[in-house]
Write a protein that holds these residues in place. Structure first.
Motif, PDB file in Angstrom:
ATOM      1  N   THR A 162     121.972 -15.911  31.735  1.00 36.48           N
ATOM      2  CA  THR A 162     121.363 -17.028  30.997  1.00 36.48           C
ATOM      3  C   THR A 162     120.265 -17.644  31.848  1.00 36.48           C
ATOM      4  O   THR A 162     120.550 -18.285  32.857  1.00 36.48           O
ATOM      5  CB  THR A 162     122.415 -18.101  30.649  1.00 36.48           C
ATOM      6  N   ARG A 163     119.015 -17.439  31.436  1.00 39.16           N
ATOM      7  CA  ARG A 163     117.883 -17.888  32.247  1.00 39.16           C
ATOM      8  C   ARG A 163     117.436 -19.288  31.852  1.00 39.16           C
ATOM      9  O   ARG A 163     117.420 -19.645  30.673  1.00 39.16           O
ATOM     10  CB  ARG A 163     116.710 -16.919  32.097  1.00 39.16           C
ATOM     11  N   VAL A 164     117.055 -20.062  32.849  1.00 44.21           N
ATOM     12  CA  VAL A 164     116.467 -21.384  32.661  1.00 44.21           C
ATOM     13  C   VAL A 164     115.127 -21.395  33.383  1.00 44.21           C
ATOM     14  O   VAL A 164     115.012 -20.922  34.518  1.00 44.21           O
ATOM     15  CB  VAL A 164     117.388 -22.491  33.219  1.00 44.21           C
ATOM     16  N   ASP A 165     114.093 -21.913  32.714  1.00 46.93           N
ATOM     17  CA  ASP A 165     112.743 -21.951  33.273  1.00 46.93           C
ATOM     18  C   ASP A 165     112.302 -23.387  33.497  1.00 46.93           C
ATOM     19  O   ASP A 165     112.561 -24.266  32.652  1.00 46.93           O
ATOM     20  CB  ASP A 165     111.741 -21.271  32.333  1.00 46.93           C
ATOM     21  N   ILE A 166     111.626 -23.621  34.611  1.00 51.41           N
ATOM     22  CA  ILE A 166     110.997 -24.910  34.890  1.00 51.41           C
ATOM     23  C   ILE A 166     109.485 -24.693  34.925  1.00 51.41           C
ATOM     24  O   ILE A 166     108.984 -23.929  35.751  1.00 51.41           O
ATOM     25  CB  ILE A 166     111.474 -25.509  36.223  1.00 51.41           C
ATOM     26  N   PHE A 167     108.764 -25.335  34.013  1.00 45.71           N
ATOM     27  CA  PHE A 167     107.309 -25.267  33.954  1.00 45.71           C
ATOM     28  C   PHE A 167     106.740 -26.609  34.406  1.00 45.71           C
ATOM     29  O   PHE A 167     107.315 -27.658  34.131  1.00 45.71           O
ATOM     30  CB  PHE A 167     106.815 -24.995  32.524  1.00 45.71           C
ATOM     31  N   TRP A 168     105.564 -26.568  35.049  1.00 43.95           N
ATOM     32  CA  TRP A 168     104.891 -27.822  35.406  1.00 43.95           C
ATOM     33  C   TRP A 168     103.384 -27.624  35.462  1.00 43.95           C
ATOM     34  O   TRP A 168     102.885 -26.524  35.663  1.00 43.95           O
ATOM     35  CB  TRP A 168     105.413 -28.349  36.746  1.00 43.95           C
ATOM     36  N   ASP A 169     102.686 -28.740  35.255  1.00 38.76           N
ATOM     37  CA  ASP A 169     101.224 -28.741  35.343  1.00 38.76           C
ATOM     38  C   ASP A 169     100.783 -30.124  35.829  1.00 38.76           C
ATOM     39  O   ASP A 169     100.910 -31.114  35.113  1.00 38.76           O
ATOM     40  CB  ASP A 169     100.597 -28.432  33.986  1.00 38.76           C
ATOM     41  N   PHE A 170     100.257 -30.186  37.059  1.00 40.64           N
ATOM     42  CA  PHE A 170      99.780 -31.429  37.660  1.00 40.64           C
ATOM     43  C   PHE A 170      98.291 -31.344  38.005  1.00 40.64           C
ATOM     44  O   PHE A 170      97.812 -32.117  38.826  1.00 40.64           O
ATOM     45  CB  PHE A 170     100.584 -31.741  38.934  1.00 40.64           C
ATOM     46  N   ARG A 171      97.568 -30.411  37.395  1.00 35.91           N
ATOM     47  CA  ARG A 171      96.170 -30.201  37.764  1.00 35.91           C
ATOM     48  C   ARG A 171      95.306 -31.427  37.519  1.00 35.91           C
ATOM     49  O   ARG A 171      94.375 -31.706  38.276  1.00 35.91           O
ATOM     50  CB  ARG A 171      95.606 -28.997  37.007  1.00 35.91           C
ATOM     51  N   GLN A 172      95.607 -32.182  36.460  1.00 37.01           N
ATOM     52  CA  GLN A 172      94.806 -33.365  36.119  1.00 37.01           C
ATOM     53  C   GLN A 172      95.615 -34.657  36.243  1.00 37.01           C
ATOM     54  O   GLN A 172      95.201 -35.702  35.735  1.00 37.01           O
ATOM     55  CB  GLN A 172      94.279 -33.235  34.684  1.00 37.01           C
ATOM     56  N   ALA A 173      96.752 -34.597  36.905  1.00 36.24           N
ATOM     57  CA  ALA A 173      97.657 -35.760  36.962  1.00 36.24           C
ATOM     58  C   ALA A 173      96.991 -36.964  37.614  1.00 36.24           C
ATOM     59  O   ALA A 173      96.273 -36.839  38.608  1.00 36.24           O
ATOM     60  CB  ALA A 173      98.922 -35.395  37.719  1.00 36.24           C
ATOM     61  N   LYS A 174      97.241 -38.132  37.044  1.00 36.64           N
ATOM     62  CA  LYS A 174      96.708 -39.391  37.561  1.00 36.64           C
ATOM     63  C   LYS A 174      97.872 -40.258  38.061  1.00 36.64           C
ATOM     64  O   LYS A 174      98.948 -40.282  37.461  1.00 36.64           O
ATOM     65  CB  LYS A 174      95.915 -40.134  36.489  1.00 36.64           C
ATOM     66  N   PHE A 175      97.613 -40.985  39.151  1.00 40.68           N
ATOM     67  CA  PHE A 175      98.620 -41.849  39.750  1.00 40.68           C
ATOM     68  C   PHE A 175      98.098 -43.283  39.781  1.00 40.68           C
ATOM     69  O   PHE A 175      96.955 -43.521  40.170  1.00 40.68           O
ATOM     70  CB  PHE A 175      98.949 -41.384  41.174  1.00 40.68           C
ATOM     71  N   SER A 176      98.938 -44.227  39.375  1.00 36.99           N
ATOM     72  CA  SER A 176      98.533 -45.625  39.367  1.00 36.99           C
ATOM     73  C   SER A 176      98.596 -46.182  40.778  1.00 36.99           C
ATOM     74  O   SER A 176      99.416 -45.755  41.601  1.00 36.99           O
ATOM     75  CB  SER A 176      99.436 -46.447  38.451  1.00 36.99           C
ATOM     76  N   SER A 177      97.728 -47.147  41.072  1.00 38.91           N
ATOM     77  CA  SER A 177      97.693 -47.757  42.402  1.00 38.91           C
ATOM     78  C   SER A 177      98.767 -48.817  42.527  1.00 38.91           C
ATOM     79  O   SER A 177      98.955 -49.638  41.629  1.00 38.91           O
ATOM     80  CB  SER A 177      96.318 -48.373  42.668  1.00 38.91           C
ATOM     81  N   THR A 178      99.485 -48.775  43.645  1.00 44.16           N
ATOM     82  CA  THR A 178     100.487 -49.801  43.933  1.00 44.16           C
ATOM     83  C   THR A 178      99.941 -50.837  44.902  1.00 44.16           C
ATOM     84  O   THR A 178     100.511 -51.895  45.077  1.00 44.16           O
ATOM     85  CB  THR A 178     101.759 -49.175  44.522  1.00 44.16           C
ATOM     86  N   SER A 179      98.825 -50.521  45.563  1.00 40.03           N
ATOM     87  CA  SER A 179      98.155 -51.455  46.459  1.00 40.03           C
ATOM     88  C   SER A 179      96.727 -50.973  46.623  1.00 40.03           C
ATOM     89  O   SER A 179      96.315 -49.994  46.006  1.00 40.03           O
ATOM     90  CB  SER A 179      98.857 -51.511  47.831  1.00 40.03           C
ATOM     91  N   SER A 180      95.972 -51.648  47.445  1.00 41.49           N
ATOM     92  CA  SER A 180      94.580 -51.275  47.658  1.00 41.49           C
ATOM     93  C   SER A 180      94.440 -49.967  48.413  1.00 41.49           C
ATOM     94  O   SER A 180      93.387 -49.351  48.416  1.00 41.49           O
ATOM     95  CB  SER A 180      93.843 -52.391  48.432  1.00 41.49           C
ATOM     96  N   THR A 181      95.535 -49.527  49.069  1.00 37.98           N
ATOM     97  CA  THR A 181      95.437 -48.334  49.910  1.00 37.98           C
ATOM     98  C   THR A 181      96.397 -47.224  49.522  1.00 37.98           C
ATOM     99  O   THR A 181      96.346 -46.145  50.103  1.00 37.98           O
ATOM    100  CB  THR A 181      95.726 -48.714  51.380  1.00 37.98           C
TER     101      THR A 181
END
Length: 309
Positions: free
Chosen positions: A91-110
């Motif tokens: 029984t196979r389980v697959d994990i797919f992902w794509d982070f090529r254009q992922a954006k991250f919100s700022s938690t501080s100025s740095t």
């Protein structure tokens, strides 16, 4: 709940060995090949590393499966991938992902958050069904994986977060999990120095819902508030903010946000010190497999607040 004895939450951990970092773990329960499994998604950001670790636990089994994705990979091909494994024989389980254009919100100025805010997906696929799908690029995920939404989709059990701050600690909690309103902004503010007694405020969407005066006497407790006409219990333990010695390292406060009350979970803070240390230091597997929640009110948000200077 006013217990003035020192809590096991922090006292059993060698604080001087812990290094604060940004880490968030989502604990899901999913059915794979008719087996209930816990799925852990841990987003962890350090000074030199930024990664997502996906761990799948099988109840009553010692083995588990782990997939680690490097989010700091500068190569575009390294941010899109697939990993497969057998949850049971054949029984196979697959994990797919794509982070090529992922954006991250700022938690501080740095710095930015460890978890993306948009333009990504992570899909756990079994039997042509997306058992677990996170991220906003759902159409892209279904197209690439050639899967469909699962009739028995994964259930979110817990969110556990590791944050650092001096006077302010900010987070987002699913206070009405399952509704369209999603997460709410929560700010925890403290005043531990100055001429007056130490105080603490907890705000939700800009409104102060709890104010704790004389914090040196009320460093541990809980209160029930109403959020959208639904009761929510807020538990806090900030003993080490006030009383940890300089040589012990960073003081850690624990906050729990839970729909309903904690009356049936009097031992909610009796965490194993090794599990707590694993989460704070490594962002890896740190929980046991839990039973299926009776309803959505069993969802809890655990916030570990590191007070740094």
């Amino acid at each position: 709940m006013q217990d003035q004895s020192h809590s096991h939450i922090c006292s059993l951990i060698p604080m001087h060995k812990l290094v604060p970092q940004s880490a968030t773990t989502f604990v899901y329960q999913a059915k794979l090949a008719k087996i209930l499994c816990n799925v852990y998604l841990t987003w962890c950001k350090r000074l030199t590393n930024h990664d997502l670790t996906i761990t799948i636990d099988k109840p009553s089994k010692e083995n588990y499966y782990t997939c680690k994705i490097d989010l700091k990979n500068t190569q575009c091909w390294g941010k899109k991938g697939l990993k497969s494994f057998d949850i049971v024989e054949g029984t196979r389980v697959d994990i797919f992902w794509d982070f090529r254009q992922a954006k991250f919100s700022s938690t501080s100025s740095t710095s930015s958050s460890s978890e993306p805010c948009s333009d990504y997906y992570v899909a756990l696929v079994h039997g042509e069904e997306a058992v677990l799908l996170v991220g906003d690029l759902k159409s892209d995920a279904y197209k690439r994986t050639r899967s469909r939404p699962c009739s028995d989709e994964a259930t979110l059990l817990h969110k556990k977060e590791n944050v650092c701050g001096k006077r302010l600690f900010c987070t987002k909690a699913m206070l009405n999990y399952g509704s369209k309103r999603g997460e709410h902004d929560i700010v925890i503010e403290n005043s531990l120095s100055g001429p007056g007694d130490p105080e603490m405020w907890i705000s939700i969407e800009g409104t102060v819902v709890i104010r704790i005066m004389n914090l040196n006497w009320r460093f541990r407790g809980n209160e029930t508030i109403m959020v959208n006409n639904v009761p929510m219990e807020i538990f806090w333990d900030v003993h080490d903010w006030l009383f940890s010695s300089p040589e012990s390292g960073h003081g850690i406060g624990l906050f729990i946000f839970k729909l309903g009350t904690l009356e049936e979970e009097a031992n909610a803070t009796d965490f194993d010190s090794r599990n707590f240390s694993d989460f704070c230091c490594n962002g890896t597997k740190h929980d046991h497999v839990v039973d299926s929640p009776k309803n959505t009110s069993d969802f809890c948000h655990f916030l570990y607040a590191w007070k740094v200077e």
